[in-house]
Design an enzyme around this catalytic site. Structure first.
Site, PDB file in Angstrom:
ATOM      1  N   ASP A   1      -1.387   6.743   6.287  1.00 42.08           N
ATOM      2  CA  ASP A   1      -1.445   5.477   7.010  1.00 42.08           C
ATOM      3  C   ASP A   1      -0.110   5.117   7.652  1.00 42.08           C
ATOM      4  OD1 ASP A   1      -2.210   3.029   7.923  1.00 42.08           O
ATOM      5  OD2 ASP A   1      -2.806   2.227   5.988  1.00 42.08           O
TER       6      ASP A   1
ATOM      7  N   PHE B   1     -11.134   7.986  -1.494  1.00 50.57           N
ATOM      8  CA  PHE B   1     -10.640   6.819  -0.758  1.00 50.57           C
ATOM      9  C   PHE B   1     -10.279   5.678  -1.702  1.00 50.57           C
ATOM     10  CE2 PHE B   1     -12.928   9.318   2.231  1.00 50.57           C
ATOM     11  CZ  PHE B   1     -12.396   9.050   3.487  1.00 50.57           C
TER      12      PHE B   1
ATOM     13  N   PHE C   1       0.864  -1.184   0.000  1.00 51.81           N
ATOM     14  CA  PHE C   1       0.000   0.000   0.000  1.00 51.81           C
ATOM     15  C   PHE C   1       0.900   1.234   0.000  1.00 51.81           C
ATOM     16  CE2 PHE C   1      -3.225   2.990   1.259  1.00 51.81           C
ATOM     17  CZ  PHE C   1      -4.450   2.404   0.940  1.00 51.81           C
TER      18      PHE C   1
ATOM     19  N   ASN D   1      -3.660  12.210  -4.325  1.00 50.67           N
ATOM     20  CA  ASN D   1      -2.673  11.198  -3.952  1.00 50.67           C
ATOM     21  C   ASN D   1      -2.537  10.167  -5.060  1.00 50.67           C
ATOM     22  OD1 ASN D   1      -2.044  11.746  -0.937  1.00 50.67           O
ATOM     23  ND2 ASN D   1      -4.283  11.715  -0.968  1.00 50.67           N
TER      24      ASN D   1
END
Length: 349
Positions: free
Chosen positions: A80, A329, A27, A129
């Site tokens: 994250d 998201f 990720f 992003n």
């Protein structure tokens, strides 16, 4: 209210299963501010590569290194902890001398570049992003392949991810308890998290109900339409339905859904009636938002991942690359591809 994992899918419920984020390297997020540092000013923009650290922890460590108060270090968004992420931090350090930030040391972090900047970096001040995700143990490659092609053309629902609602939905539960009580909430973070969760859940419900209809992306009288990539919107009238539908089809206009709160929602006529009906069973959350004077807003119903590409490493492992605008998201893209085990809520926005 419909739980995140049961919200309506744009392309139908995925046929196969898979694993998201088997390890942090699966990720990868690269923040895109949409601008370059000015090269002068009382602030310093610092681009950090991190793995195993949350954003606030790194910001506090940077403040300590620079011998400034923690409030003098800001960032555009949380990234994250359990992922590989690149993001910018901003430190207010007046004067002409430039600290040697190459000496900043923190396990799991590396300074990539830094430069002077005129303005403070504020929360939300990013363009988007870029994501690189690895999905493992995919059980139905053909289904995922078809879905990727469909997503490239038709997008995905622009749902707020489960992260917004907290582990086990704790933020939404907090909002519900607050709504049922007259007691004030003093903790500013809790207030922010709970109100955000309440409004996000209502938005998701409105979108989910609309997507149950086969013609969900057909403009109806009173729809609030947004210029793609812009915040402004206007209301569709009966006379212009044909014209605006063409613009929705070519993705220059986006149908929006309400983020309920105080004040007018923006839709009218048939569209307003449909939105009100979608959340008629959640009066407590609506009352909470009005009581706390959270202003109503609009958000695009669909999300179109940009620069979408994919590469199969083998029949059960696929690498995805795409770019999303701020506030979107990646997990809302993944849920249209595979069924996953685990709680998306542990993935920071």
């Amino acid at each position: 209210m419909t739980a995140f994992e049961n919200l309506t899918w744009l392309h139908g419920k995925p046929q196969g299963n898979g694993l998201l984020k088997a390890n942090p390297e699966d990720f990868v997020v690269v923040e895109d501010l949409g601008f370059e540092p000015d090269g002068e000013g009382e602030h310093i923009l610092v681009r950090i590569l991190k793995n195993g650290c949350n954003t606030r922890f790194v910001a506090d460590a940077l403040a300590k290194f620079l011998k400034i108060h923690a409030r003098e270090v800001s960032f555009a968004g949380q990234k994250d902890k359990h992922a590989v992420t690149e993001q910018w931090l901003c430190a207010r350090v007046p004067g002409n001398a430039m600290p040697d930030l190459s000496q900043f040391e923190l396990e799991g972090c590396k300074v990539l570049e830094y430069a002077r900047h005129k303005r403070k970096l504020r929360l939300g001040a990013l363009q988007g992003n870029a994501f690189t995700l690895i999905l493992r143990d995919v059980t139905d490659r053909d289904d995922v392949e078809k879905r990727l092609a469909a997503i490239a053309e038709q997008g995905v629902p622009n749902y707020f991810g489960a992260q917004r609602f907290g582990i086990g939905g704790s933020n939404l539960l907090g909002a519900l308890r607050w709504a049922q009580s007259d007691a004030p909430v003093r903790d500013r973070n809790k207030r922010s998290f709970w109100l955000s969760a309440a409004r996000s859940a209502l938005f998701n419900q409105i979108v989910s109900e609309r997507l149950k209809k086969p013609d969900a992306n057909q403009v109806v009288v009173g729809d609030a339409l947004q210029l793609a990539g812009r915040g402004s919107w206007f209301v569709a009238t009966a006379e212009e339905i044909t014209d605006v539908q063409t613009r929705v089809d070519n993705k220059t206009l986006m149908i929006t859904a309400a983020m309920p709160g105080s004040g007018e929602w923006g839709t009218q006529a048939d569209a307003l009636a449909a939105e009100q009906a979608a959340i008629a069973d959640a009066p407590e959350l609506q009352s909470l938002l009005m009581r706390e004077k959270v202003e109503a807003a609009r958000r695009a119903m669909l999300l179109y991942p940009q620069k979408l590409s994919w590469n199969w490493w083998d029949d059960v492992t696929v690498e995805l690359r795409f770019w999303l605008p701020a506030g979107s998201f990646a997990t809302s893209v993944v849920r249209e591809l595979i069924n996953t085990s685990g709680d998306y809520a542990n993935i920071a926005e």
